[in-house]
Design a protein around this motif. Structure first.
Motif, PDB file in Angstrom:
ATOM      1  N   TRP A   3       0.987  -1.246  -0.074  1.00  0.00           N
ATOM      2  CA  TRP A   3       0.145   0.120  -0.042  1.00  0.00           C
ATOM      3  C   TRP A   3       0.897   1.246   0.027  1.00  0.00           C
ATOM      4  N   ILE A   4       0.414   2.425  -0.797  1.00  0.00           N
ATOM      5  CA  ILE A   4       0.731   3.696  -0.404  1.00  0.00           C
ATOM      6  C   ILE A   4      -0.110   4.438   0.120  1.00  0.00           C
ATOM      7  N   VAL A   5       0.192   4.770   1.544  1.00  0.00           N
ATOM      8  CA  VAL A   5      -0.676   5.538   2.234  1.00  0.00           C
ATOM      9  C   VAL A   5      -0.453   7.013   2.418  1.00  0.00           C
ATOM     10  N   ASP A   6      -1.435   7.901   2.201  1.00  0.00           N
ATOM     11  CA  ASP A   6      -1.156   9.450   1.949  1.00  0.00           C
ATOM     12  C   ASP A   6      -2.146   9.892   2.805  1.00  0.00           C
ATOM     13  N   GLY A   7      -2.209  10.278   4.027  1.00  0.00           N
ATOM     14  CA  GLY A   7      -3.095  10.837   4.917  1.00  0.00           C
ATOM     15  C   GLY A   7      -4.245   9.967   5.139  1.00  0.00           C
ATOM     16  N   GLU A   8      -5.532  10.247   4.298  1.00  0.00           N
ATOM     17  CA  GLU A   8      -6.702   9.401   4.401  1.00  0.00           C
ATOM     18  C   GLU A   8      -7.034   8.686   3.092  1.00  0.00           C
ATOM     19  N   ARG A   9      -5.764   8.854   2.145  1.00  0.00           N
ATOM     20  CA  ARG A   9      -5.759   7.805   0.935  1.00  0.00           C
ATOM     21  C   ARG A   9      -5.208   6.724   0.862  1.00  0.00           C
ATOM     22  N   ARG A  10      -5.439   5.728   0.268  1.00  0.00           N
ATOM     23  CA  ARG A  10      -4.526   4.472   0.227  1.00  0.00           C
ATOM     24  C   ARG A  10      -4.637   3.773  -1.039  1.00  0.00           C
ATOM     25  N   GLN A  11      -3.643   3.544  -1.725  1.00  0.00           N
ATOM     26  CA  GLN A  11      -3.607   3.024  -3.124  1.00  0.00           C
ATOM     27  C   GLN A  11      -2.837   1.764  -2.970  1.00  0.00           C
ATOM     28  N   GLY A  12      -3.514   0.450  -3.375  1.00  0.00           N
ATOM     29  CA  GLY A  12      -2.940  -0.903  -3.541  1.00  0.00           C
ATOM     30  C   GLY A  12      -1.865  -0.963  -4.589  1.00  0.00           C
ATOM     31  N   MET A  13      -0.995  -1.773  -4.266  1.00  0.00           N
ATOM     32  CA  MET A  13       0.066  -2.027  -5.522  1.00  0.00           C
ATOM     33  C   MET A  13      -0.026  -3.416  -5.912  1.00  0.00           C
ATOM     34  N   ILE A  14       0.153  -3.840  -6.992  1.00  0.00           N
ATOM     35  CA  ILE A  14      -0.547  -4.668  -7.784  1.00  0.00           C
ATOM     36  C   ILE A  14       0.548  -6.167  -7.635  1.00  0.00           C
ATOM     37  N   SER A  15       0.141  -7.202  -7.248  1.00  0.00           N
ATOM     38  CA  SER A  15       1.168  -8.469  -7.182  1.00  0.00           C
ATOM     39  C   SER A  15       0.255  -9.447  -8.399  1.00  0.00           C
ATOM     40  N   VAL A  16       1.126 -10.524  -8.655  1.00  0.00           N
ATOM     41  CA  VAL A  16       0.691 -11.658  -9.602  1.00  0.00           C
ATOM     42  C   VAL A  16       0.484 -12.881  -8.869  1.00  0.00           C
ATOM     43  N   PRO A  17      -0.582 -13.618  -9.132  1.00  0.00           N
ATOM     44  CA  PRO A  17      -0.651 -14.846  -8.510  1.00  0.00           C
ATOM     45  C   PRO A  17       0.527 -15.626  -8.458  1.00  0.00           C
ATOM     46  N   GLY A  18       0.666 -16.585  -7.411  1.00  0.00           N
ATOM     47  CA  GLY A  18       1.731 -17.730  -7.426  1.00  0.00           C
ATOM     48  C   GLY A  18       2.479 -17.847  -6.042  1.00  0.00           C
ATOM     49  N   ILE A  19       3.308 -18.527  -5.959  1.00  0.00           N
ATOM     50  CA  ILE A  19       4.056 -19.103  -4.977  1.00  0.00           C
ATOM     51  C   ILE A  19       5.538 -18.822  -5.037  1.00  0.00           C
ATOM     52  N   ALA A  20       6.470 -17.935  -4.435  1.00  0.00           N
ATOM     53  CA  ALA A  20       7.612 -18.068  -4.757  1.00  0.00           C
ATOM     54  C   ALA A  20       8.355 -19.196  -4.201  1.00  0.00           C
ATOM     55  N   GLY A  21       9.083 -19.833  -5.451  1.00  0.00           N
ATOM     56  CA  GLY A  21       9.786 -20.979  -4.981  1.00  0.00           C
ATOM     57  C   GLY A  21       9.189 -22.176  -5.837  1.00  0.00           C
ATOM     58  N   HIS A  22       8.025 -21.901  -6.308  1.00  0.00           N
ATOM     59  CA  HIS A  22       7.180 -22.927  -7.152  1.00  0.00           C
ATOM     60  C   HIS A  22       6.448 -22.653  -8.376  1.00  0.00           C
ATOM     61  N   GLN A  23       5.689 -21.506  -8.041  1.00  0.00           N
ATOM     62  CA  GLN A  23       4.900 -21.311  -9.190  1.00  0.00           C
ATOM     63  C   GLN A  23       5.164 -19.757  -9.392  1.00  0.00           C
ATOM     64  N   ALA A  24       5.646 -19.251 -10.458  1.00  0.00           N
ATOM     65  CA  ALA A  24       5.931 -17.654 -10.666  1.00  0.00           C
ATOM     66  C   ALA A  24       6.144 -17.447 -12.342  1.00  0.00           C
ATOM     67  N   ARG A  25       5.006 -17.356 -12.971  1.00  0.00           N
ATOM     68  CA  ARG A  25       4.967 -17.020 -14.350  1.00  0.00           C
ATOM     69  C   ARG A  25       4.681 -15.597 -14.297  1.00  0.00           C
ATOM     70  N   GLY A  26       5.366 -15.025 -15.268  1.00  0.00           N
ATOM     71  CA  GLY A  26       4.772 -13.489 -15.740  1.00  0.00           C
ATOM     72  C   GLY A  26       5.389 -12.596 -14.774  1.00  0.00           C
ATOM     73  N   LEU A  27       6.474 -12.549 -13.736  1.00  0.00           N
ATOM     74  CA  LEU A  27       6.594 -11.674 -12.677  1.00  0.00           C
ATOM     75  C   LEU A  27       6.675 -10.399 -13.600  1.00  0.00           C
ATOM     76  N   ARG A  28       5.929  -9.287 -12.741  1.00  0.00           N
ATOM     77  CA  ARG A  28       5.627  -8.003 -13.371  1.00  0.00           C
ATOM     78  C   ARG A  28       6.274  -6.774 -12.263  1.00  0.00           C
ATOM     79  N   GLU A  29       6.751  -5.913 -12.783  1.00  0.00           N
ATOM     80  CA  GLU A  29       7.087  -4.653 -11.907  1.00  0.00           C
ATOM     81  C   GLU A  29       6.258  -3.590 -12.266  1.00  0.00           C
ATOM     82  N   HIS A  30       5.636  -2.792 -11.397  1.00  0.00           N
ATOM     83  CA  HIS A  30       4.894  -1.642 -11.581  1.00  0.00           C
ATOM     84  C   HIS A  30       5.502  -0.407 -10.688  1.00  0.00           C
ATOM     85  N   ARG A  31       5.260   0.604 -11.413  1.00  0.00           N
ATOM     86  CA  ARG A  31       5.736   1.910 -10.870  1.00  0.00           C
ATOM     87  C   ARG A  31       4.474   2.619 -10.478  1.00  0.00           C
TER      88      ARG A  31
END
Length: 353
Positions: free
Chosen positions: A257-285
């Motif tokens: 989360w990015i938390v600014d006063g009374e606002r909160r923005q979620g950041m995006i993760s992809v489904p999976g399990i590190a070590g076993h299932q990790a397809r299409g890792l993405r980085e967001h700005r």
């Protein structure tokens, strides 16, 4: 695990953490003895040990007399060259309506934790109080073996195991390089020793990685290292105080989360399990508004909390934010961890909150 290896701050080793509910006055005597032993191991001089014991005794006494569901945490924290002891006191009521007033020595309001807070703040090397009426109070204080030698950091994290387990399967790590803070939080699959093993391996993976590095690349390294474990959910963020941006890569259900006063923005993760299932890792700005903080937490904390529930919390010190969220959002029966980063000051690289 080591509290600091190669510039990374992590959760302290088990023998450097004392956590206890405070429901009776008798707890104070036991805590005085335990914290003295901890401080002496770290080389605290006798006068500093006595100060620490006085603060711990006063805090425990306040919790036993006035608090609801009071808890006191003592832990070792380290920078590159020195160690200190942090005290974190939390309770679920009755709260304090006027915090500045009760910080004056000898002042208190009936049924509050005001008694002695001014004294604790005066003898500590660093302290903060956050309180909401009918919600509870968080008090943090840091005590150094040699005053003024401990470097401030713009990040703080807390974790705790599920009831009945001694090892926590959630772990975190953070490191500052110039004006960028790198933050990682891992929720080992399940709980208990095997989950803790996976989380520790995630910490070692980032500790072994040369910085600077893109969060997606750090996450890929964690994924590769966790193949020998049961795996886990992992989030990695790079928080840049100069450009006011956050680069984020997540795999699984660690919340960012990015938390600014009374606002909160979620950041995006992809489904999976590190070590076993990790397809299409993405980085967001993401853009980082002035005054905003970044919060990472495991699913041991509900995501239903919102900044409007905690007026003024995002302006508090990272450890205060972490302790408040762990107390109020950590309602699920699971391991829990939360890591909070305030972007370092763009001129000095040091957080001044």
């Amino acid at each position: 695990m080591d509290p600091l290896t190669g510039g990374w701050m992590t959760d302290p080793a088990a023998d450097e953490v004392i956590r206890t509910p405070v429901e009776e006055a008798s707890v104070a005597a036991r805590l005085r003895r335990l914290v003295a032993q901890l401080a002496e191991r770290l080389g605290f001089p006798p006068e500093r040990v006595a100060r620490l014991q006085l603060a711990v005794s006063e805090a425990a006494s306040n919790l036993s007399k006035h608090a609801q569901q009071g808890e006191l945490l003592l832990r070792v924290v380290r920078d590159a060259d020195h160690a200190a002891i942090e005290m974190v006191c939390t309770d679920s009521g009755p709260g304090i309506a006027d915090v500045p007033a009760v910080m004056v020595d000898g002042q208190s309001s009936t049924g509050t934790l005001g008694i002695g807070m001014g004294m604790i703040a005066r003898i500590a090397d660093h302290s903060h109080v956050y309180s909401l009426p009918r919600r509870g109070t968080v008090l943090i204080a840091r005590f150094e073996a040699v005053p003024g030698t401990f470097a401030e950091t713009p990040h703080a994290g807390l974790n705790r195991p599920i009831t009945g387990e001694e090892q926590c399967g959630d772990a975190f790590a953070a490191s500052q390089v110039d004006e960028v803070v790198y933050a990682m939080l891992c929720d080992g699959l399940g709980h208990g020793p095997l989950a803790a093993l996976a989380a520790r391996e995630a910490v070692r993976a980032v500790q072994d990685s040369p910085l600077p590095m893109r969060p997606a690349d750090l996450l890929q390294r964690v994924h590769q290292r966790l193949g020998r474990t049961r795996g886990g959910a992992v989030a990695v963020a790079a928080i840049n105080g100069r450009t006011r941006r956050v680069d984020f890569a997540g795999l699984g259900n660690v919340a960012g989360w990015i938390v600014d006063g009374e606002r909160r923005q979620g950041m995006i993760s992809v489904p999976g399990i590190a070590g076993h299932q990790a397809r299409g890792l993405r980085e967001h700005r993401y853009e980082l508004p002035p005054g905003a903080v970044v919060v990472l937490h495991s699913d041991g904390l509900t995501s239903r909390w919102g900044p409007h529930d905690f007026p003024g919390l995002s302006a508090q010190a990272p450890l205060v934010i972490a302790a408040t969220l762990l107390r109020d959002a950590g309602v699920r029966r699971d391991d829990r961890a939360v890591l909070v980063v305030r972007p370092p000051d763009r001129t000095s690289g040091v957080d001044t909150a």
